[in-house]
Design a protein around this motif. Structure first.
Motif, short mmCIF file in Angstrom:
data_model
loop_
_atom_site.label_atom_id
_atom_site.label_comp_id
_atom_site.label_asym_id
_atom_site.label_seq_id
_atom_site.Cartn_x
_atom_site.Cartn_y
_atom_site.Cartn_z
N LYS A 156 -14.33 -5.82 -16.95
CA LYS A 156 -13.05 -5.39 -16.41
C LYS A 156 -12.90 -3.88 -16.40
N GLN A 157 -13.49 -3.20 -17.39
CA GLN A 157 -13.30 -1.75 -17.51
C GLN A 157 -13.92 -0.97 -16.35
N SER A 158 -14.80 -1.60 -15.58
CA SER A 158 -15.36 -0.94 -14.41
C SER A 158 -14.73 -1.43 -13.11
N ASN A 159 -13.72 -2.29 -13.21
CA ASN A 159 -12.98 -2.72 -12.02
C ASN A 159 -11.92 -1.68 -11.66
N HIS A 160 -11.89 -1.30 -10.40
CA HIS A 160 -10.93 -0.30 -9.93
C HIS A 160 -10.15 -0.85 -8.75
N LEU A 161 -8.89 -0.45 -8.67
CA LEU A 161 -8.03 -0.82 -7.55
C LEU A 161 -7.62 0.43 -6.80
N VAL A 162 -7.83 0.42 -5.49
CA VAL A 162 -7.40 1.51 -4.62
C VAL A 162 -6.30 0.98 -3.71
N ILE A 163 -5.14 1.63 -3.75
CA ILE A 163 -4.00 1.24 -2.91
C ILE A 163 -3.76 2.34 -1.89
N MET A 164 -3.82 1.97 -0.63
CA MET A 164 -3.54 2.93 0.46
C MET A 164 -2.04 2.89 0.75
N ALA A 165 -1.35 3.98 0.42
CA ALA A 165 0.11 4.00 0.49
C ALA A 165 0.63 5.21 1.24
N GLY A 166 -0.10 5.64 2.25
CA GLY A 166 0.31 6.84 2.97
C GLY A 166 1.07 6.59 4.25
N GLY A 167 1.25 5.32 4.61
CA GLY A 167 1.85 5.00 5.89
C GLY A 167 3.31 5.43 5.99
N VAL A 168 3.71 5.82 7.17
CA VAL A 168 5.10 6.15 7.45
C VAL A 168 5.56 5.27 8.60
N GLY A 169 6.87 5.18 8.80
CA GLY A 169 7.33 4.38 9.92
C GLY A 169 8.73 3.85 9.71
N SER A 170 9.27 3.27 10.77
CA SER A 170 10.67 2.83 10.73
C SER A 170 10.80 1.38 11.20
N ARG A 171 9.76 0.57 10.99
CA ARG A 171 9.85 -0.82 11.45
C ARG A 171 10.98 -1.58 10.77
N PHE A 172 11.26 -1.21 9.51
CA PHE A 172 12.34 -1.88 8.79
C PHE A 172 13.57 -0.99 8.67
N TRP A 173 13.73 -0.09 9.64
CA TRP A 173 14.93 0.72 9.67
C TRP A 173 16.14 -0.20 9.87
N PRO A 174 17.27 0.10 9.22
CA PRO A 174 17.58 1.31 8.43
C PRO A 174 17.18 1.23 6.97
N MET A 175 16.58 0.10 6.55
CA MET A 175 16.18 -0.03 5.16
C MET A 175 15.06 0.95 4.83
N SER A 176 14.08 1.09 5.73
CA SER A 176 12.99 2.03 5.53
C SER A 176 13.13 3.19 6.50
N THR A 177 12.69 4.37 6.05
CA THR A 177 12.74 5.57 6.87
C THR A 177 11.44 6.34 6.66
N ALA A 178 11.26 7.41 7.42
CA ALA A 178 10.08 8.26 7.24
C ALA A 178 10.05 8.86 5.84
N GLU A 179 11.23 9.10 5.27
CA GLU A 179 11.29 9.66 3.92
C GLU A 179 11.01 8.62 2.84
N ARG A 180 11.27 7.37 3.16
CA ARG A 180 11.04 6.28 2.20
C ARG A 180 10.54 5.05 2.95
N PRO A 181 9.24 5.01 3.27
CA PRO A 181 8.67 3.89 4.03
C PRO A 181 8.74 2.57 3.27
N LYS A 182 8.37 1.50 3.97
CA LYS A 182 8.62 0.16 3.42
C LYS A 182 7.90 -0.12 2.12
N GLN A 183 6.75 0.53 1.86
CA GLN A 183 6.02 0.25 0.63
C GLN A 183 6.80 0.68 -0.62
N PHE A 184 7.80 1.55 -0.43
CA PHE A 184 8.56 2.07 -1.57
C PHE A 184 9.95 1.45 -1.69
#
Length: 355
Positions: free
Chosen positions: A3-31
């Motif tokens: 387990k100590q050599s298992n790594h997780l990479v999360i890609m969290a750079g996306g922006v967008g407004s698909r869930f606007w007004p809940m999500s915005t460019a300042e706070r995308p849906k992943q957050f």
């Protein structure tokens, strides 16, 4: 390898407004708390890997303007494991950067790469599948991607064509990939779903660090050279400055085009654990618990009358009453209220006024 050599990479750079007004460019849906669980999609992503990956081996690659948000939402993860892209260059540069960064610390790392904004309904099955795949890749030069069993003729996903007659000798649940297919039109998607060897491409990859670094060296030598040359600065105070200078020089290319469609040892593990990329309000409706009339309510005080096939998202402390709607999105956030036909949700970006 353990387990100590298992790594997780999360890609969290996306922006967008698909869930606007809940999500915005300042706070995308992943957050944000899309599902009304009290946890953001990013937090749920980390939690489903909790039995497999130690917190010190969780990495998040994001836009520099979201670094503080990531640190706030994932306090158990070391701050130095938040890698900041100075600009958007698609998934191949993102994955190349974090791969060389991990290799500089753990040359025997076994890595799973995942988006930050997907949901999984059956976490136990998800963990079983990921464990099988990580065991498969830890001592081999194989690249494994997860293929989701399609439940409908979806035109919004890419597809993986598997060779089900050629499973791996080491794991009979993992098969060779015949080809990757672009997002199809409806007629093609309908043909895919009639066959048993086409799967949705979930964008979840498993490999060991030597395999992916060598793949970049062979198939994307320019990209590899950029991050190979930065080895002396990884983990030092000079790292971010060097990344800010070099990252914009990277080609804007996805890992599918850069590596997956070129490499030879590519495998797919078909899986079925209730997956969705939550790309639309419609997909959120599908994945949410619905009443007898097909409505999904996410919020604390929502009342519906003579309403069908709607999704109502109102998490703030106010009473919401809806009457007489059929197939609508009703969503509020702060001082904004959206009422939109589900069939017209592709126009939400236009309504939001965001670029």
């Amino acid at each position: 390898m353990g387990k100590q050599s298992n790594h997780l990479v999360i890609m969290a750079g996306g922006v967008g407004s698909r869930f606007w007004p809940m999500s915005t460019a300042e706070r995308p849906k992943q957050f944000i708390d899309v599902l009304g669980t009290g946890r953001t999609l990013l937090q749920l992503t980390v939690e489903r890997f909790g039995q497999l990956i130690p917190p010190e081996n969780v990495w998040v690659v994001t836009n520099e303007r979201y670094a503080d948000t990531v640190a706030e939402q994932l306090p158990d993860m070391p701050r130095q494991n938040i890698l900041c892209e100075p600009c958007r260059r698609n998934t191949a540069p993102c994955i190349a950067y974090v791969s060389w960064r991990i290799k500089s610390r753990d040359p025997k790392a076994n890595i799973v790469v995942t988006p930050s904004d997907h949901i999984v309904m059956n976490s136990q099955e998800f963990q079983r599948v990921i464990s099988e795949c990580m065991a498969f890749t830890e001592d081999s030069d194989a690249i494994v991607t997860l293929g989701m069993k399609p439940t409908r003729p979806e035109t919004g996903y890419g597809y993986i064509q598997a060779d089900l007659s050629s499973n791996s000798l080491r794991n009979k649940q993992i098969f060779r990939v015949d080809s990757f297919r672009e997002k199809p039109d409806l007629a093609t998607a309908q043909q895919y779903i009639k066959k048993n060897h086409y799967f949705w491409n979930a964008g979840i990859f498993i490999w060991n660090v030597s395999t992916i670094v060598n793949a970049f060296r062979v198939y994307q030598p320019r990209l590899a050279k950029i991050f190979e040359n930065l080895l002396p600065v990884y983990g030092t105070p000079q790292e971010q400055e060097a990344i800010n200078e070099q990252f914009p020089k990277c080609e804007n290319i996805s890992v599918d085009y850069a590596i997956m469609e070129k490499a030879e040892e590519i495998f797919v593990c078909p899986a079925d654990f209730g997956w969705s990329d939550l790309g639309t309000w419609g997909s959120l409706l599908t994945q949410s618990q619905r009443d007898l009339y097909g409505n999904a309510c996410i919020g604390n005080d929502i009342s519906l009358f003579e309403t069908r096939g709607c999704i109502i998202h109102a998490m703030q402390e106010k009473k919401v009453v809806v009457q007489g709607l059929d197939g609508y999105i009703v969503a509020e956030n702060n001082d904004t209220l959206l009422i939109c036909k589900l069939s017209e949700e592709q126009r939400i970006k236009q309504f939001s006024g965001e670029n």
